[in-house]
Design an enzyme around this catalytic site. Sequence first.
Site, mmCIF file in Angstrom:
data_model
loop_
_atom_site.group_PDB
_atom_site.id
_atom_site.type_symbol
_atom_site.label_atom_id
_atom_site.label_comp_id
_atom_site.label_asym_id
_atom_site.label_seq_id
_atom_site.Cartn_x
_atom_site.Cartn_y
_atom_site.Cartn_z
ATOM 1 N N ASN A 45 8.945 122.427 56.308
ATOM 2 C CA ASN A 45 7.409 122.653 56.603
ATOM 3 C C ASN A 45 6.771 122.472 55.730
ATOM 4 O O ASN A 45 7.140 122.862 54.832
ATOM 5 C CB ASN A 45 7.937 124.364 57.461
ATOM 6 C CG ASN A 45 7.875 124.887 57.059
ATOM 7 O OD1 ASN A 45 8.927 125.130 55.915
ATOM 8 N ND2 ASN A 45 7.608 126.651 56.680
ATOM 9 N N GLU A 47 2.410 122.920 55.375
ATOM 10 C CA GLU A 47 1.621 124.428 55.701
ATOM 11 C C GLU A 47 0.216 123.917 54.879
ATOM 12 O O GLU A 47 0.241 122.301 53.953
ATOM 13 C CB GLU A 47 1.972 125.655 55.941
ATOM 14 C CG GLU A 47 3.019 126.907 56.408
ATOM 15 C CD GLU A 47 3.046 127.516 56.593
ATOM 16 O OE1 GLU A 47 2.551 128.196 55.967
ATOM 17 O OE2 GLU A 47 3.849 127.891 57.537
ATOM 18 N N CYS A 56 6.199 120.395 60.517
ATOM 19 C CA CYS A 56 7.446 121.470 60.966
ATOM 20 C C CYS A 56 8.787 120.592 60.115
ATOM 21 O O CYS A 56 8.209 119.635 60.120
ATOM 22 C CB CYS A 56 8.239 121.810 62.321
ATOM 23 S SG CYS A 56 6.661 123.275 63.242
ATOM 24 N N GLU A 58 11.518 120.332 61.210
ATOM 25 C CA GLU A 58 12.508 118.976 61.801
ATOM 26 C C GLU A 58 11.493 117.752 61.479
ATOM 27 O O GLU A 58 12.136 116.650 62.019
ATOM 28 C CB GLU A 58 12.390 119.848 63.203
ATOM 29 C CG GLU A 58 12.928 120.629 63.287
ATOM 30 C CD GLU A 58 12.144 123.118 63.090
ATOM 31 O OE1 GLU A 58 11.211 121.871 62.363
ATOM 32 O OE2 GLU A 58 12.942 123.321 63.674
ATOM 33 N N CYS A 90 10.812 124.161 68.064
ATOM 34 C CA CYS A 90 9.666 124.571 68.598
ATOM 35 C C CYS A 90 9.243 123.379 69.160
ATOM 36 O O CYS A 90 9.940 122.582 69.414
ATOM 37 C CB CYS A 90 7.750 124.914 67.745
ATOM 38 S SG CYS A 90 7.035 123.224 67.129
ATOM 39 N N CYS A 93 8.392 120.234 68.332
ATOM 40 C CA CYS A 93 9.170 119.079 67.677
ATOM 41 C C CYS A 93 10.597 118.924 68.876
ATOM 42 O O CYS A 93 11.635 117.729 68.565
ATOM 43 C CB CYS A 93 10.019 120.343 66.270
ATOM 44 S SG CYS A 93 8.557 120.170 65.194
HETATM 45 N N1 THU Z 1 7.700 126.166 61.381
HETATM 46 C C1 THU Z 1 9.067 124.872 61.612
HETATM 47 O O1 THU Z 1 9.343 124.263 59.941
HETATM 48 N N2 THU Z 1 10.093 124.821 62.268
HETATM 49 C C2 THU Z 1 10.616 125.361 63.124
HETATM 50 O O2 THU Z 1 11.304 125.283 64.258
HETATM 51 C C3 THU Z 1 9.712 126.277 63.496
HETATM 52 C C4 THU Z 1 8.000 126.889 62.654
HETATM 53 C C5 THU Z 1 6.877 126.443 60.367
HETATM 54 C C6 THU Z 1 5.996 125.440 60.908
HETATM 55 C C7 THU Z 1 4.752 127.078 59.740
HETATM 56 O O3 THU Z 1 5.404 126.544 58.848
HETATM 57 C C8 THU Z 1 6.079 127.867 60.109
HETATM 58 O O4 THU Z 1 7.187 127.870 59.969
HETATM 59 C C9 THU Z 1 5.359 129.163 61.152
HETATM 60 O O5 THU Z 1 5.023 128.987 62.141
#
Ligand code: THU
Length: 134
Positions: A45, A47, A56, A58, A90, A93
Amino acid sequence: MNKKTLEKAVKMALEVRKNAYAPFSNFAVGAAIITKDGSIFTGVNVENSSFGATNCAERTALFSAITAGQRDFEAIVIASSLNGKAVFPCGICRQALADFNPKMRVVLVNSDTKQIEQDLLLSDIFPGVFEFKC
Ligand code: THU
């Protein structure tokens, strides 16, 4: 996919998770997507201060594989842990993955225990997939 490939992908997802860029949530996720020919592409991920631009793990893995010319995906491994449990992908994804293979295997790894906690199909957690035929 053979057992060795899955084991390798689990290790890679756990390892790459360390590279997650998550200064806002402090929640690190690592992913490894496995193609039908056994290649593995990783992602974390990433941000962003605008929050909405966050990507994310994925989708980072998926986009990396697409960039390398891959289209056929068999499985994705997701490594993280929230309140002691592995996390599900999520909704965005799920749709992004389903566009390539709605029956993709989804393997959830608990990054604390390093164990596979769930092994299911994307269609189990994302029924009624939106398909835009063109
Ligand atoms: N996130 C992911 O990378 N994958 C997931 O399946 C759930 C959420 C990340 C996005 C963000 O950087 C952090 O988790 C909080 O939502």
